[in-house]
Design a protein around this motif. Structure first.
Motif, PDB file in Angstrom:
ATOM      1  N   ASP A   6       0.767  -1.322   0.066  1.00 38.38           N
ATOM      2  CA  ASP A   6       0.159   0.109   0.070  1.00 38.38           C
ATOM      3  C   ASP A   6       0.782   1.282   0.035  1.00 38.38           C
ATOM      4  N   GLY A  10      -1.749   7.661   4.192  1.00 34.59           N
ATOM      5  CA  GLY A  10      -2.850   8.079   5.031  1.00 34.59           C
ATOM      6  C   GLY A  10      -2.609   9.267   6.266  1.00 34.59           C
ATOM      7  N   THR A 359      -0.054  -3.348   8.370  1.00 37.67           N
ATOM      8  CA  THR A 359      -1.624  -2.422   7.902  1.00 37.67           C
ATOM      9  C   THR A 359      -1.458  -1.013   8.531  1.00 37.67           C
ATOM     10  N   ASN A 360      -1.076  -0.062   7.686  1.00 34.83           N
ATOM     11  CA  ASN A 360      -1.070   1.343   7.921  1.00 34.83           C
ATOM     12  C   ASN A 360      -0.420   1.640   9.285  1.00 34.83           C
ATOM     13  N   ASP A 377       2.702   4.972   7.222  1.00 34.51           N
ATOM     14  CA  ASP A 377       1.589   4.395   6.600  1.00 34.51           C
ATOM     15  C   ASP A 377       2.085   3.097   6.019  1.00 34.51           C
ATOM     16  N   SER A 379       2.483  -0.708   4.809  1.00 35.38           N
ATOM     17  CA  SER A 379       1.713  -1.702   4.507  1.00 35.38           C
ATOM     18  C   SER A 379       2.123  -2.585   3.716  1.00 35.38           C
ATOM     19  N   GLY A 414      -1.921   1.628  13.649  1.00 40.00           N
ATOM     20  CA  GLY A 414      -1.847   0.627  12.552  1.00 40.00           C
ATOM     21  C   GLY A 414      -1.849  -0.747  13.402  1.00 40.00           C
TER      22      GLY A 414
END
Length: 600
Positions: A6, A10, A359-360, A377, A379, A414
Motif C-alpha cells: 500500500d 494516510g 497495515t497502515n 503508513d 503496509s 496501525g
C-alpha cells in the motif's frame, strides 16, 4: 502468493504524549515498603536493643545508691554486683540486637536488589534506549547498599534512642528539675542547627548518587568499545572523561561529608555545652545544699548517657536521608514500563510457517512532534513460508520492522499481525516463541558456547545442538575448541571472529525451531564459502518457515522469493529480483551501487 503493498499516504495519528505519572508516594512510604517484609526481625532486634538500653538507663541510679551507701557506710557488694550484671547483660542484649538488625538490613538489600534486577531485565526496550547501563548498575548496587543502614540506624536504633532519650530526661527531671531545664535549653538551641542541616544532607546525597552513576556510565561506555579506543589512541581522552566524572562524584561526596560533619559536630557540641552548664549550675546548687552530691553525679552520668542516643539519632537522620534519596532513585526505575515475563517456551514440534502483515503502520521512536517518522503508513502482507528480502537506503526502517514484530516497540497507529492476529493480542511469551531473531550485531553473551546456543531453547538435547551446528557450519569450530561446547567464549564473545558470532546467532535462532525467522544482515561478516552455505540453509529453512532477511548483498537478495523495496518508511515496490531490475529505478541503483556484489 498474496503479496500486497500500500503506497498511499494516510493521515498520521495525533500524537499522544506520555501521560503525567501519578504523584509518587512520599519517599518515607517507599522506604517503609522495602522494610516492612522484614519487620518481625527488626522488631525482635529492636526489642533486644531496647532492653539493653534499659539496662544502661538503670546504671546511673544504681551508681547513686552506691555513692549514698558510701556515706552511710553500707556494703557495696550488692550495688557493684548489680552494676556488673547490668553492664554484662546490656552488652549481650546489644550484641544480639546488632546481629538481628544487621541480618534484617542485609535482607532488605537483597530483596531490593532482586526486585530491581527483575525489573531492569523486564523493562521495555524503548525505556532502556534512554538509560545508561552504568547508571542502572549504580542503582542496583550502590543505591541499594544505602538501605542497609536505614533498617538499623535510620529506624530501629533511632526509635530505641528516642525511648532512651525520653527515659533519661524523665529520670534527670526526677533528680533535679532546674538542671534538666538548663540541659534542655542548650540542647534545643543546637537542635535547630540539626533541623536546618538534615534536608540538605538528603539533597546532597541524591546528587552524590547520581554522580556515582555517571562514573559507571562513562566507564561502561569506554569498556564497551575498548578495542576501538585503543586502536584510535584515545585512551588518554577516555581516562580524562572518566576522571572528570570521578572528580564530580568526589565533590558531591565531600559535600555530603561536610553537611554530615556539621550535624555531628552540632550534636557533640550540644552534649559538651550541656555538661559545662550542668557542672556550673549543679556545683552552685550542691554548695548551697539544694542538691546532694550523689544526685549531681547521677545527673552527670545521665548527661553522658545522653550522648549515645543523641549520636544515634544524628546518625539515624543522616542514614535516613541517604536511604530516602536511594529509594527515590530506585522508584524511578520501578515506574518505567515493563513487559510480562517472557521465559523461554518449548518450541512447537510442528514447523508450520506463519503469515504476517503490516497495515497502515505509523511509528517513530519518540512520541514528540519533532521526532521523525520511521514508518509512514507502512503496509504489506506476506504469506506463510518462503524467503522475503527487505532492501532500501539506510534509515528507511528495515530493522525496525523486526523490532515491531518482536514487540520491542508499539506502533503509534496501525496493526502488526502474525497469522492474522494483532501482535498486541498475543501473550508476549507465545509471540516470541514463534520468532527466531538474529540481530545485526549478533551479540554473544559471556559464558560457554553451549549456554549461548541454548539461551532460547534450554531444553535442547545434545542431538539438537549437533544438528544445528552442522547446519550452520560450526561443527569444525567446536572440534577445535579445548572444551568443545563447554568452552568459554569471553566477554561479548571476544574470542570469536565476527563470522563465528554471526553463525552462533543464527544457530541459536534455528535451535528454537521458529515459525518466523528474522535475519538482520546475517551474512555481512561471512566469507564467500560460508555465505553460500548459509544461503542454501536459508532456502531449505524457508520451505517450512517464513524467513525475512534484511540484506545489502545482492547474492542474498537474488535468491529471495520476494523483495520489498523500502523508501521513506514505506514499501515502494514488491517483486522478484528480475522484476524489480526491470521496473524499479531505486532497486536498479541499489543493485548497482549499495549492494556489495555486482550482478554477473
Amino acid at each position: 502468493m498474496a503479496v500486497t503493498s500500500d503506497a498511499t499516504h494516510g493521515d498520521p495519528p495525533a500524537d499522544i504524549l506520555p501521560r503525567r505519572r501519578a504523584r509518587a508516594r512520599p519517599a518515607w512510604r517507599l522506604l517503609l515498603a522495602h522494610i516492612s517484609p522484614h519487620r518481625w526481625t527488626l522488631l525482635a532486634g529492636g526489642l533486644l536493643g531496647f532492653l539493653g538500653g534499659l539496662a544502661a538507663l538503670a546504671q546511673p541510679m544504681v551508681a547513686k545508691l552506691a555513692v549514698d551507701g558510701l556515706g552511710q557506710q553500707r556494703s557495696l557488694v550488692g550495688p557493684v554486683a548489680l552494676l556488673t550484671a547490668l553492664a554484662v547483660g546490656g552488652a549481650l542484649l546489644s550484641a544480639a540486637s546488632t546481629y538481628l538488625l544487621g541480618r534484617a538490613a542485609e535482607s532488605v538489600v537483597l530483596t531490593a536488589r532482586s526486585g530491581l534486577v527483575s525489573r531492569v531485565l523486564r523493562l521495555r526496550v524503548g525505556a532502556l534506549d534512554h538509560l545508561n547501563p552504568g547508571d542502572l548498575l549504580s542503582r542496583v548496587t550502590s543505591d541499594t547498599t544505602l538501605l542497609r543502614s536505614v533498617g538499623s540506624y535510620g529506624l530501629v536504633h533511632s526509635v530505641n534512642a528516642t525511648f532512651l532519650l525520653v527515659g533519661s530526661v524523665v529520670l534527670m527531671g526526677m533528680l533535679d528539675a532546674v538542671l534538666l531545664g538548663v540541659t534542655l535549653a542548650v540542647l534545643a538551641l543546637n537542635g535547630l542547627a540539626v533541623l536546618i542541616v538534615v534536608p540538605r544532607i538528603r539533597r546532597a546525597t541524591e546528587r552524590s548518587q547520581a554522580a556515582v552513576g555517571r562514573i559507571g556510565s562513562e566507564l561502561e561506555r569506554a569498556l564497551g568499545g575498548l578495542r576501538t579506543v585503543k586502536a584510535s589512541g584515545a585512551e588518554a581522552e577516555e581516562i580524562a572523561t572518566v576522571d572528570r566524572a570521578a572528580r564530580r562524584a568526589w565533590r558531591r561526596g565531600v559535600e555530603v561529608a561536610g553537611w554530615t560533619a556539621l550535624m555531628e559536630a552540632s550534636a557533640g557540641l550540644a552534649v559538651q555545652m550541656s555538661f559545662l552548664a550542668v557542672l556550673g549550675v549543679g556545683g552552685v546548687r550542691v554548695a548551697s545544699g539544694a542538691l546532694p552530691v550523689s544526685s549531681l553525679i547521677a545527673f552527670l552520668l545521665y548527661l553522658f548517657l545522653l550522648s549515645d542516643p543523641i549520636s544515634t539519632l544524628v546518625n539515624g537522620a543522616t542514614q535516613l536521608q541517604a536511604g530516602l534519596a536511594a529509594v527515590v532513585r530506585m522508584r524511578e526505575l520501578e515506574e518505567l514500563p515493563t513487559e510480562a515475563t517472557t521465559a523461554a517456551m518449548a518450541p512447537s514440534s510442528a514447523r508450520r510457517a506463519a503469515s504476517l502483515s503490516f497495515t497502515n503502520v505509523w511509528f517513530r521512536y519518540r512520541s514528540t512532534k519533532d521526532s521523525p517518522w520511521v514508518h509512514r503508513d507502512l503496509s504489506f502482507e506476506l504469506p506463510p513460508g518462503g524467503m522475503t528480502a527487505i532492501v532500501g537506503p539506510s534509515g528507511t526502517g528495515k530493522s525496525t520492522i523486526f523490532a515491531l514484530l518482536e514487540r520491542y516497540y508499539e506502533p503509534q497507529s496501525g496493526t502488526v499481525a502474525v497469522d492474522g492476529r494483532d501482535t498486541r493480542d498475543w501473550p508476549l511469551p507465545e509471540l516470541r516463541a514463534v520468532i527466531g531473531y538474529c540481530e545485526q550485531d549478533a551479540p554473544v553473551l559471556a559464558g560457554t558456547l553451549r549456554g549461548n546456543l541454548s539461551l532460547a531453547a534450554p531444553d535442547a538435547t545434545q542431538e539438537d545442538l549437533e544438528a544445528v551446528l552442522t547446519l550452520t557450519g560450526l561443527d569444525d569450530l567446536v572440534e577445535r575448541l579445548p572444551s568443545e561446547l563447554d568452552t568459554p567464549v569471553g566477554h561479548r564473545g571476544t574470542t570469536l571472529s565476527g563470522g563465528q558470532r554471526q553463525r552462533i546467532a543464527i544457530a541459536r535462532a534455528l535451535l528454537r525451531r521458529p515459525r518466523i525467522l528474522l535475519l538482520d544482515e546475517a551474512t555481512s561478516q561471512l566469507d564467500a564459502v560460508n555465505e553460500m552455505a548459509l544461503r542454501a540453509l536459508m532456502e531449505a529453512v524457508a520451505l517450512t518457515t517464513t524467513v525475512l532477511v534484511v540484506a545489502h548483498r545482492l547474492s542474498t537478495v537474488t535468491s529471495a522469493d520476494r523483495i520489498l523495496v523500502m523508501e521513506g518508511g514505506q514499501v515502494r515496490a514488491v517483486g522478484t529480483h528480475d522484476e524489480l531490475v526491470r521496473t524499479d529505478d531505486l532497486y536498479q541503483r541499489l543493485a548497482a551501487t549499495q549492494l556489495l556484489v555486482a550482478e554477473a
